[in-house]
Design an enzyme around this catalytic site. Structure first.
Site, mmCIF file in Angstrom:
data_model
loop_
_atom_site.group_PDB
_atom_site.id
_atom_site.type_symbol
_atom_site.label_atom_id
_atom_site.label_comp_id
_atom_site.label_asym_id
_atom_site.label_seq_id
_atom_site.Cartn_x
_atom_site.Cartn_y
_atom_site.Cartn_z
ATOM 1 N N GLY A 63 -18.359 -36.871 -13.257
ATOM 2 C CA GLY A 63 -17.829 -38.199 -13.550
ATOM 3 C C GLY A 63 -16.930 -38.047 -14.774
ATOM 4 O O GLY A 63 -17.357 -37.481 -15.781
ATOM 5 N N ALA A 64 -15.687 -38.543 -14.645
ATOM 6 C CA ALA A 64 -14.697 -38.291 -15.706
ATOM 7 C C ALA A 64 -15.158 -38.753 -17.091
ATOM 8 O O ALA A 64 -14.925 -38.068 -18.092
ATOM 9 C CB ALA A 64 -13.384 -38.965 -15.326
ATOM 10 N N ARG A 67 -13.004 -28.214 -16.236
ATOM 11 C CA ARG A 67 -12.416 -28.936 -15.108
ATOM 12 C C ARG A 67 -11.020 -29.401 -15.536
ATOM 13 O O ARG A 67 -10.879 -30.067 -16.565
ATOM 14 C CB ARG A 67 -13.309 -30.117 -14.694
ATOM 15 C CG ARG A 67 -14.677 -29.636 -14.187
ATOM 16 C CD ARG A 67 -15.415 -30.721 -13.449
ATOM 17 N NE ARG A 67 -14.815 -31.010 -12.158
ATOM 18 C CZ ARG A 67 -15.126 -32.087 -11.439
ATOM 19 N NH1 ARG A 67 -16.006 -32.960 -11.893
ATOM 20 N NH2 ARG A 67 -14.561 -32.293 -10.265
ATOM 21 N N CYS A 125 -16.506 -42.617 -3.924
ATOM 22 C CA CYS A 125 -17.135 -41.682 -4.853
ATOM 23 C C CYS A 125 -18.169 -42.398 -5.726
ATOM 24 O O CYS A 125 -18.844 -43.334 -5.253
ATOM 25 C CB CYS A 125 -16.077 -40.965 -5.694
ATOM 26 S SG CYS A 125 -16.714 -39.479 -6.512
ATOM 27 N N ASP A 183 -9.692 -40.428 -12.692
ATOM 28 C CA ASP A 183 -9.867 -39.225 -13.512
ATOM 29 C C ASP A 183 -8.698 -39.065 -14.464
ATOM 30 O O ASP A 183 -8.852 -38.528 -15.552
ATOM 31 C CB ASP A 183 -10.011 -37.991 -12.615
ATOM 32 C CG ASP A 183 -11.341 -38.026 -11.871
ATOM 33 O OD1 ASP A 183 -11.413 -38.733 -10.848
ATOM 34 O OD2 ASP A 183 -12.303 -37.403 -12.338
HETATM 35 P P1 RI2 Z 1 -16.216 -42.510 -14.079
HETATM 36 C C1 RI2 Z 1 -15.277 -38.638 -10.564
HETATM 37 O O1 RI2 Z 1 -14.971 -37.290 -10.449
HETATM 38 C C2 RI2 Z 1 -14.701 -39.470 -9.436
HETATM 39 O O2 RI2 Z 1 -13.413 -39.077 -9.038
HETATM 40 C C3 RI2 Z 1 -14.733 -40.833 -10.099
HETATM 41 O O3 RI2 Z 1 -13.944 -41.787 -9.432
HETATM 42 C C4 RI2 Z 1 -14.181 -40.459 -11.463
HETATM 43 O O4 RI2 Z 1 -14.809 -39.207 -11.768
HETATM 44 C C5 RI2 Z 1 -14.389 -41.449 -12.553
HETATM 45 O O5 RI2 Z 1 -15.735 -41.594 -12.866
HETATM 46 P P2 RI2 Z 1 -16.083 -36.130 -10.113
HETATM 47 O O6 RI2 Z 1 -16.624 -35.676 -11.458
HETATM 48 O O7 RI2 Z 1 -15.698 -41.898 -15.341
HETATM 49 O O8 RI2 Z 1 -17.137 -36.640 -9.199
HETATM 50 O O9 RI2 Z 1 -15.667 -43.896 -13.862
HETATM 51 O O10 RI2 Z 1 -15.253 -35.044 -9.487
HETATM 52 O O11 RI2 Z 1 -17.723 -42.463 -13.999
#
Ligand code: RI2
Length: 305
Positions: free
Chosen positions: A17-18, A56, A120, A189
């Site tokens: 999560g970003a 990442r 997601c 992201d």
């Molecule tokens: P929040 C995630 O990436 C998803 O793409 C999600 O939409 C985004 O981060 C933002 O997340 P991944 O880590 O910061 O699952 O809003 O690849 O929680």
């Protein structure tokens, strides 16, 4: 140790999560700083920051968070450490506040009893959905599976445990159900200087489908998800992850002419985005440049010389 451990978890997505990866990287830098006592403070902090940055490549929140904390100052090691710890605490506090504000601002845009679709698992997007639900505005949430890592399952169980009605669909069913949807709400992201949103792979197809059906697309993104690098002409790097997230090795091992592609994110052009909800307000994607100029000065500095 803490830095390597956090970096490993971010890389393998135990921490994901970003927003979350940014917060955990900041916590690791703070913890590490507390144990650096010698004069090589700057050098050691820089090395630790690089380890975390190299985990990442797509989510600019990680870069911005690290830049924020690494903007510490002081004449002695003690002063520097104190300043860094203060910045880290400030950043973490701001993230919590941002989620809350985004929820409040975003929920105001939802009218009546609405059906929402999300993709997601985004804390910021869910903040809007939760607040709107609290206000009695959510009928149901379409949750996409979000292959290959299936983060939709996390969203599903979170919403379900909070008593929010959901419908779980595979990613390819998005267009089929779009006619039943009132709003698409997703996270981000990275947001580029020209207002494009980089989010989980499949987001651009959802946005395109929503555009066709005249369903508004709302992106929930804290200001630290906006990319200062793009203002300086850099392109966002789309992370390509391991093929075994898509197909198990016992299948791929038999294929002699096939390359498994696994991009983790895609870019949605601003034309398909109605609104970006940030903690400083609900803005059109065209205003991304202003957010970068006015709120990410600390991250722009690197590009000055
Ligand atoms: P929040 C995630 O990436 C998803 O793409 C999600 O939409 C985004 O981060 C933002 O997340 P991944 O880590 O910061 O699952 O809003 O690849 O929680």
């Amino acid at each position: 140790m803490i830095v390597e451990e956090t970096a490993r978890k971010i890389k393998n997505m135990e921490i994901r999560g970003a927003g979350k990866i940014a917060v955990e990287a900041v916590k690791a830098l703070k913890e590490f700083a507390l144990h650096v006592t010698d004069e090589a403070f700057d050098e050691k902090m820089k090395r630790a920051a690089d380890v975390l940055l190299n985990t990442r490549p797509t989510a600019v929140s990680l870069y911005n968070a690290i830049r924020y904390v690494m903007g510490y100052s002081g004449n002695t090691v003690e002063e520097k450490r104190k300043n860094l710890v203060g910045l880290a605490d400030e950043f973490i506090e701001n993230v919590k506040l941002a989620h809350k504000k985004i929820g409040m601002i975003g929920a105001r845009r939802i009218e009546g009893k609405s059906t929402v679709m999300t993709h997601c698992n985004s804390k910021s997007a869910l903040s809007i959905i939760r607040e709107a639900h609290k206000q009695g505005k959510i009928e149901r949430v379409f949750v996409t599976e979000s292959r290959p890592r299936r983060q939709g399952l996390i969203t599903l169980s979170e919403l379900d445990s909070e008593g929010i009605e959901t419908a779980f669909i595979v990613d390819s069913a998005v267009r089929y159900y779009m006619r039943d949807v009132d709003y698409v709400i997703v996270g981000a992201d990275s947001v580029t200087a020209n207002g494009a949103v980089i989010n989980k792979i499949g987001t651009s197809q959802i946005a395109l489908s929503a555009h066709e059906a005249r369903v508004p697309v709302i992106v929930a993104a804290e200001t630290y998800k906006f990319s200062p690098k793009t203002l300086h002409g850099e392109r966002v790097i789309i992370e390509e992850r391991s093929p075994d997230e898509v197909l198990p090795e016992e299948i791929t091992a038999k294929l002699r002419h096939c390359k498994i592609m696994n991009p983790a994110f895609d870019a949605t052009p601003r034309e398909y985005i109605d609104l970006i909800v940030t903690e400083i307000g609900a803005i059109p994607p065209e205003m991304a440049f202003i957010v970068i100029r006015d709120y990410l000065k600390y991250a722009l500095d690197e590009f000055r010389d």
